[in-house]
Every structure is written in C-alpha cells, then in structure tokens.
Motif scaffolding. Structure first.
Motif, PDB file in Angstrom:
ATOM      1  N   ILE A  61      -1.617 -31.886   3.578  1.00 32.53           N
ATOM      2  CA  ILE A  61      -0.216 -32.552   3.991  1.00 32.53           C
ATOM      3  C   ILE A  61       0.286 -32.074   5.225  1.00 32.53           C
ATOM      4  O   ILE A  61       1.072 -32.909   5.782  1.00 32.53           O
ATOM      5  CB  ILE A  61       0.696 -32.278   2.671  1.00 32.53           C
ATOM      6  N   MET A 117       1.368 -34.487   8.635  1.00 31.86           N
ATOM      7  CA  MET A 117       2.751 -34.708   9.249  1.00 31.86           C
ATOM      8  C   MET A 117       2.564 -34.866  10.917  1.00 31.86           C
ATOM      9  O   MET A 117       3.546 -35.381  11.445  1.00 31.86           O
ATOM     10  CB  MET A 117       3.521 -33.285   9.113  1.00 31.86           C
ATOM     11  N   ALA A 139       4.123 -37.461   6.310  1.00 32.04           N
ATOM     12  CA  ALA A 139       3.713 -36.488   5.095  1.00 32.04           C
ATOM     13  C   ALA A 139       3.539 -37.387   3.772  1.00 32.04           C
ATOM     14  O   ALA A 139       2.730 -37.305   2.855  1.00 32.04           O
ATOM     15  CB  ALA A 139       4.558 -35.379   5.119  1.00 32.04           C
ATOM     16  N   ILE A 140       4.825 -38.315   3.633  1.00 25.16           N
ATOM     17  CA  ILE A 140       4.902 -39.161   2.559  1.00 25.16           C
ATOM     18  C   ILE A 140       3.540 -40.336   2.440  1.00 25.16           C
ATOM     19  O   ILE A 140       3.174 -40.435   1.499  1.00 25.16           O
ATOM     20  CB  ILE A 140       6.306 -39.899   2.450  1.00 25.16           C
ATOM     21  N   SER A 148       0.517 -38.448   1.564  1.00 29.64           N
ATOM     22  CA  SER A 148       0.606 -38.335   0.019  1.00 29.64           C
ATOM     23  C   SER A 148       0.096 -39.446  -0.734  1.00 29.64           C
ATOM     24  O   SER A 148      -0.726 -39.586  -1.671  1.00 29.64           O
ATOM     25  CB  SER A 148       1.714 -37.716  -0.453  1.00 29.64           C
ATOM     26  N   THR A 160       4.839 -32.087  -0.973  1.00 32.34           N
ATOM     27  CA  THR A 160       5.276 -32.549   0.559  1.00 32.34           C
ATOM     28  C   THR A 160       6.604 -32.167   1.006  1.00 32.34           C
ATOM     29  O   THR A 160       6.724 -31.832   2.218  1.00 32.34           O
ATOM     30  CB  THR A 160       5.248 -34.152  -0.029  1.00 32.34           C
ATOM     31  N   VAL A 162       7.153 -30.252   4.626  1.00 34.82           N
ATOM     32  CA  VAL A 162       8.013 -30.699   5.646  1.00 34.82           C
ATOM     33  C   VAL A 162       9.186 -29.520   5.880  1.00 34.82           C
ATOM     34  O   VAL A 162       9.430 -29.414   6.971  1.00 34.82           O
ATOM     35  CB  VAL A 162       8.770 -31.980   5.004  1.00 34.82           C
ATOM     36  N   SER A 168       2.669 -26.629  11.235  1.00 36.42           N
ATOM     37  CA  SER A 168       1.410 -27.290  10.347  1.00 36.42           C
ATOM     38  C   SER A 168       0.353 -26.803   9.876  1.00 36.42           C
ATOM     39  O   SER A 168      -0.191 -26.552   8.950  1.00 36.42           O
ATOM     40  CB  SER A 168       1.107 -28.695  10.735  1.00 36.42           C
TER      41      SER A 168
END
Length: 279
Positions: free
Chosen positions: A46, A50, A72-73, A76, A185, A189, A197
């Motif tokens: 994740i 990003m 990121a969402i 996922s 997540t 973030v 990251s």
C-alpha cells in the motif's frame, strides 16, 4: 541540556515533533494488528501503491496527501478484487500490484523537471515540512484510528484467531478484514509525510515489535508501541539535527534500533529454561 532543547526551539522542528507523535499514535495502534496478523507485506504494498497518486499530484500541483490517499485506496481495492476473483495467490497478487504501482509512480514523476527532488520526497518523506494543516489532518487520522480500533476490537480479535468462530458469534470477520485493511491504508497515508513510502513499514512495524516482549495484552501492546514510536520520533529528529542526516530515515532507523534493543533487553532479563530431567 541544550543538545536536547535547542533543536525544538525551531518552529519547523517542533511541528515535525508533534506531527511525528501523531503518526506514532496511528502506527502504534494499527501496527500492532499488522504484526499480529502478519500483514507487513500488505503495508509495504500500500505504501508503494500511493506512488502514482502522489506523483501525479506533485506534477500537476494538487495536494499530495489527497493524491496518495486516492491511489492507496485504489491499491487496497485492487488487492481485494484479485483476492476474491483472481486465480493467483494472495502474496503473488500483492507482489504484482506492488511493482506495477511503483513503476507507474516513477514513470509519472519522471516527467517532472525536478525529478530527483520529487522522487526523494516521495520515497523518503519530508517530516520537517509538516505544517499546521498537516497537523490537523494527522490529528483526525489518529482519532479515526483510535475510534475504529476500539469499536471493532472484539471483531479484530475473533477474526485473528478463528474466522469461523467470529462468524458464529456474529462478529462479521469479512467486515473486520476490510476495516483492518482500511486502517492499514490510513496509517500508511498518515505516515507518508514523515517517512515516505519506502520507510513507512519500519515505523508501522518496529514500535509494535519493540513493545511485544513487555506486554501481555493487545491494548497494552498498542500503548507501549505508541511510546516506542514517540521515542523513535524524538531520537530520529535529534539525530537528524545534530548529525545532519535525513529526518525521515533517521526516525525509521531509530524505530528499528529500538526494536532490536528491546529484543536484546528482553532476552537478557528472561531466565533461560532449565535443562535436564525434573525429579
């Protein structure tokens, strides 16, 4: 002790300390579940997921946190889709998405004229650039993480040890899994600004690993992990100030060093099992 107080006389270092402390709260709570559930690879994936959103936001001048959150969402969600419908194993699916998102992020940011600067900030963070808006966002993230972790604690515990029993008790293990992925997540973030990251998993895992030998319950482990996270942020910022090193990397390295020292200390104070037959 001027060596301890002088760095924090600068406003930007004090903001970094406060922001890092809030990140430590999120990572201490979420990271405990990441360690217990063995979800480190997902957190790493994740973190790299990003990159396309952050890179695109950097190139077009949009808020990087919004771009990173959206990316990121999406990462996922793709992991969930491949897990349910794909024929590949879970770790293989994550590995492929990991490389795909990393490559896409680098391709996007390579179009920027400040490629080297942008790539460094994306990969390693810039905790010293945290401003008041970032502090508010981190405070919101910390509150959300605490509320969700407290509300779904029973479901997380049941799903971690036996999903069938969790379903029998009506604790909805699938929902708990989705909520846990959402928390991971959120933690990734939220940690991005501090450590970037590449280093986010260190701050996500190391404090919980350090807390493990000294606690016997999950809530206690979370509290102690937050404490180790605070120490890592403080130590990393001091190291960065006095040794002129990268702040994000110094925080991550300090967190890992604390985990190693904690393990060694636990081994030193734990009596060795007796050998031989008992009479």
């Amino acid at each position: 002790m001027p060596w301890l107080t002088d760095p924090f006389s600068a406003d930007f270092v004090m903001r970094a300390l406060l922001g890092g402390a809030l990140v430590a709260v999120v990572c201490g709570v979420v990271g405990t579940w990441v360690v217990i559930r063995g979800m480190a690879f997902l957190g790493e994936a994740i973190g790299h997921g990003m990159l396309p959103g952050v890179a695109l936001a950097t190139v077009v001048g949009a808020p990087v946190m919004l771009g990173g959150a959206a990316s990121a969402i999406a990462m996922s969600a793709l992991v969930g889709v491949l897990q349910r419908r794909g024929r590949l194993s879970y770790d293989t699916s994550i590995g492929l998405l990991f490389v795909a998102m990393l490559s896409l992020g680098v391709i996007i940011v390579s179009h920027s004229r400040s490629y080297a600067t942008d790539a460094t900030a994306i990969l390693f963070g810039d905790v010293l650039a945290i401003d008041r808006a970032d502090l508010v966002a981190l405070l919101v993230a910390a509150v959300v993480a605490l509320v969700v972790a407290a509300t779904l604690h029973r479901s997380f515990v049941a799903a971690a040890f036996d999903r069938r029993i969790a379903a029998t008790l009506g604790l909805r293990p699938q929902l708990a899994q989705l909520a846990l992925v959402a928390l991971v997540t959120l933690a990734v973030v939220a940690s991005y600004q501090a450590v970037g990251s590449l280093l986010v998993v260190g701050l996500l895992l190391a404090p919980s690993v350090a807390a493990g030998p000294w606690t016997s319950s999950i809530p206690a482990r979370m509290v102690v992990a937050v404490g180790f996270g605070w120490l890592a942020v403080l130590g990393g910022l001091l190291c960065s100030w006095h040794a002129d090193t990268a702040a994000g990397a110094s925080i991550a390295a300090t967190a890992i060093a604390l985990a190693a020292l904690s393990s060694l200390a636990a081994q030193a104070v734990t009596p060795l099992p007796r050998s031989g037959r008992s009479r």
